[in-house]
Design an enzyme around this catalytic site. Structure first.
Site, mmCIF file in Angstrom:
data_model
loop_
_atom_site.group_PDB
_atom_site.id
_atom_site.type_symbol
_atom_site.label_atom_id
_atom_site.label_comp_id
_atom_site.label_asym_id
_atom_site.label_seq_id
_atom_site.Cartn_x
_atom_site.Cartn_y
_atom_site.Cartn_z
ATOM 1 N N ASP A 66 -40.041 91.983 21.500
ATOM 2 C CA ASP A 66 -39.050 92.676 22.542
ATOM 3 C C ASP A 66 -37.823 92.273 21.940
ATOM 4 O O ASP A 66 -37.608 91.186 21.113
ATOM 5 C CB ASP A 66 -39.346 92.244 23.700
ATOM 6 C CG ASP A 66 -38.288 92.358 24.857
ATOM 7 O OD1 ASP A 66 -38.044 93.844 25.210
ATOM 8 O OD2 ASP A 66 -37.656 91.403 25.483
ATOM 9 N N ASP B 40 -34.482 92.482 24.057
ATOM 10 C CA ASP B 40 -33.558 92.007 25.114
ATOM 11 C C ASP B 40 -33.915 90.840 25.531
ATOM 12 O O ASP B 40 -34.884 90.419 26.005
ATOM 13 C CB ASP B 40 -33.102 92.982 26.488
ATOM 14 C CG ASP B 40 -32.548 94.461 26.003
ATOM 15 O OD1 ASP B 40 -32.056 94.511 24.961
ATOM 16 O OD2 ASP B 40 -32.622 95.369 26.859
ATOM 17 N N ASP C 67 -18.543 106.318 36.384
ATOM 18 C CA ASP C 67 -19.704 106.201 35.764
ATOM 19 C C ASP C 67 -20.306 104.827 36.146
ATOM 20 O O ASP C 67 -21.580 104.261 36.402
ATOM 21 C CB ASP C 67 -19.848 106.607 34.497
ATOM 22 C CG ASP C 67 -19.659 108.134 34.293
ATOM 23 O OD1 ASP C 67 -20.124 108.990 35.323
ATOM 24 O OD2 ASP C 67 -18.697 108.507 33.538
ATOM 25 N N THR D 79 -38.551 98.197 22.186
ATOM 26 C CA THR D 79 -37.510 98.170 23.103
ATOM 27 C C THR D 79 -37.249 99.395 24.001
ATOM 28 O O THR D 79 -37.574 100.297 23.540
ATOM 29 C CB THR D 79 -36.119 97.634 22.618
ATOM 30 O OG1 THR D 79 -35.155 97.758 23.493
ATOM 31 C CG2 THR D 79 -35.608 98.434 21.382
ATOM 32 N N ALA D 80 -36.730 99.248 25.164
ATOM 33 C CA ALA D 80 -36.304 100.459 25.991
ATOM 34 C C ALA D 80 -35.024 101.027 25.517
ATOM 35 O O ALA D 80 -34.679 101.968 25.942
ATOM 36 C CB ALA D 80 -36.213 100.101 27.612
ATOM 37 N N LYS E 295 -44.395 100.503 26.219
ATOM 38 C CA LYS E 295 -44.330 99.790 24.911
ATOM 39 C C LYS E 295 -45.691 99.450 24.599
ATOM 40 O O LYS E 295 -46.072 99.670 23.326
ATOM 41 C CB LYS E 295 -43.700 98.294 25.462
ATOM 42 C CG LYS E 295 -42.219 98.658 25.599
ATOM 43 C CD LYS E 295 -41.630 97.135 25.687
ATOM 44 C CE LYS E 295 -40.039 97.022 25.769
ATOM 45 N NZ LYS E 295 -39.651 95.445 25.792
ATOM 46 N N ASP F 260 -39.801 88.234 26.601
ATOM 47 C CA ASP F 260 -39.236 87.391 27.674
ATOM 48 C C ASP F 260 -39.566 87.786 28.971
ATOM 49 O O ASP F 260 -39.559 87.103 30.149
ATOM 50 C CB ASP F 260 -37.681 87.155 27.647
ATOM 51 C CG ASP F 260 -37.112 88.633 28.200
ATOM 52 O OD1 ASP F 260 -36.378 88.556 29.121
ATOM 53 O OD2 ASP F 260 -37.445 89.402 27.463
ATOM 54 N N ASN G 126 -42.610 92.233 32.489
ATOM 55 C CA ASN G 126 -42.774 93.850 32.460
ATOM 56 C C ASN G 126 -43.627 93.943 30.937
ATOM 57 O O ASN G 126 -44.074 95.311 31.035
ATOM 58 C CB ASN G 126 -41.467 94.377 32.334
ATOM 59 C CG ASN G 126 -40.685 94.641 33.725
ATOM 60 O OD1 ASN G 126 -41.596 94.579 34.706
ATOM 61 N ND2 ASN G 126 -39.478 94.261 33.689
#
Length: 328
Positions: free
Chosen positions: A81, A83, A109, A188-189, A233, A256, A259
């Site tokens: 992962d 982040d 925004d 990763t997202a 993922k 970490d 999720n």
């Protein structure tokens, strides 16, 4: 990025979209692997020459643990992962800072992103409507821009905001897999383009990330499936492992976040890195290995998958409130 098709949430179930996102990420990762492999080989050769003239660094694993990763096991790979596992903070947040600096979007925004982030932090869950709005907002920022343009900007943003935020401990773990002759992938997202830049800069094999649709090299403002998050993922890792001929029971995964429990549960060697409370509890119950490279009990997550730039405004707002209270 090649167009793999667009399926709206109304046409496919959440599970189907996760599978689609995972398969799209795996395909994108394999396409970029060859390019990254050549650079990785050159960097590995330079490291071997440097190591010959210096003392070998200590192993990132404790002496009481069996030798891992296993040298020469070409049926094994490692999935990291990004982040707060490899990098301090969220890559999409740092990328958003760079885009805001380059006037890709306006302060209004940021205000919307801040509200979505506040809800996420207070409720502790990802509200589907907020996630959908955040995703559409982020995609609208890059709609109409060329993929090559964002890749070039991403290189600059990495140097500006990301290079100094790599966790040395996690980097050492990834290097141990590389030195053992295994492939190492980011999962990763974050957008796959951003993830690929980071993987290349770190000398890794490649990256699995969220795939944004493009036509003739121009972003359409839509995703292929959904963000590569949670179950998606695991689907991406499963698809890549099948394509690469890997044995998942011999692979390792590092994260970490709770999720990512689906991804961690998929492999034979799961690691909790800088874990949040839920993952720490889950890992201890199942006797997974833990590593924590943070100082103190620092909060883990910053940002949600599609909310670029939210951290800056949220942090600034909190600072302003605190200063106002002190003055009063």
């Amino acid at each position: 990025m090649a167009v793999l098709g667009w399926l709206t949430p109304r046409r496919r179930s959440a599970t189907a979209r996760s599978v689609l996102a995972g398969e799209a990420a795996a395909e994108a990762a394999r396409k970029s692997e060859q390019e990254l492999a050549e650079l990785a080989e050159a960097e590995a050769e330079a490291r071997r020459k440097a190591d010959a003239d210096s003392t070998s660094p200590a192993s990132p694993l404790s002496p009481s643990e069996p030798e891992f990763p296993v040298v020469g096991d070409n049926l094994a790979a490692a999935f990291f992962d990004l982040d707060n596992t490899v990098m301090q903070g969220a890559a999409i947040f740092h990328f958003g800072r760079g885009l805001y600096k380059r006037k890709f979007f306006q302060r209004r925004d940021l205000a919307r992103f801040a509200w979505q982030q506040a809800w996420f932090r207070l409720a502790g869950v990802e509200d589907p409507e907020h996630m959908q709005d955040a995703r559409e907002s982020a995609l609208s920022i890059v709609k109409g821009h060329r993929v090559s343009e964002l890749m070039s900007i991403g290189e600059e943003i990495y140097d500006e905001y990301m290079a100094d935020r790599i966790w040395p401990g996690t980097r050492a773990l990834a290097q141990a897999h590389l030195d053992a002759g295994q492939k190492v992938w980011l999962v990763t997202a974050a957008p796959v383009e951003t993830a690929t830049i980071i993987a290349r800069r770190l000398g890794l094999t490649g990256a699995l990330g969220t795939v944004a649709e493009s036509v003739r090299g121009v972003y359409t403002g839509r995703l292929v499936g959904e963000p590569l998050h949670g179950p998606a993922k695991a689907e991406a890792v499963r698809a890549l492992a099948a394509a690469e001929g890997l044995d998942l029971t011999r692979c390792a995964a590092y994260s970490d976040s709770h999720n990512d429990i689906p991804m961690l549960s998929l492999v034979g060697h799961p690691y909790a890195i800088n874990p949040d409370a839920k993952l720490r509890k889950h890992a201890r119950a199942r006797e997974w290995r833990l590593r924590d490279y943070r100082t103190g009990r620092k909060a883990a997550k910053v940002g949600i998958p599609a909310a670029a730039g939210v951290g800056a405004l949220a942090g600034g707002t909190a600072a302003a409130v605190a200063l106002h209270r002190r003055r009063r």
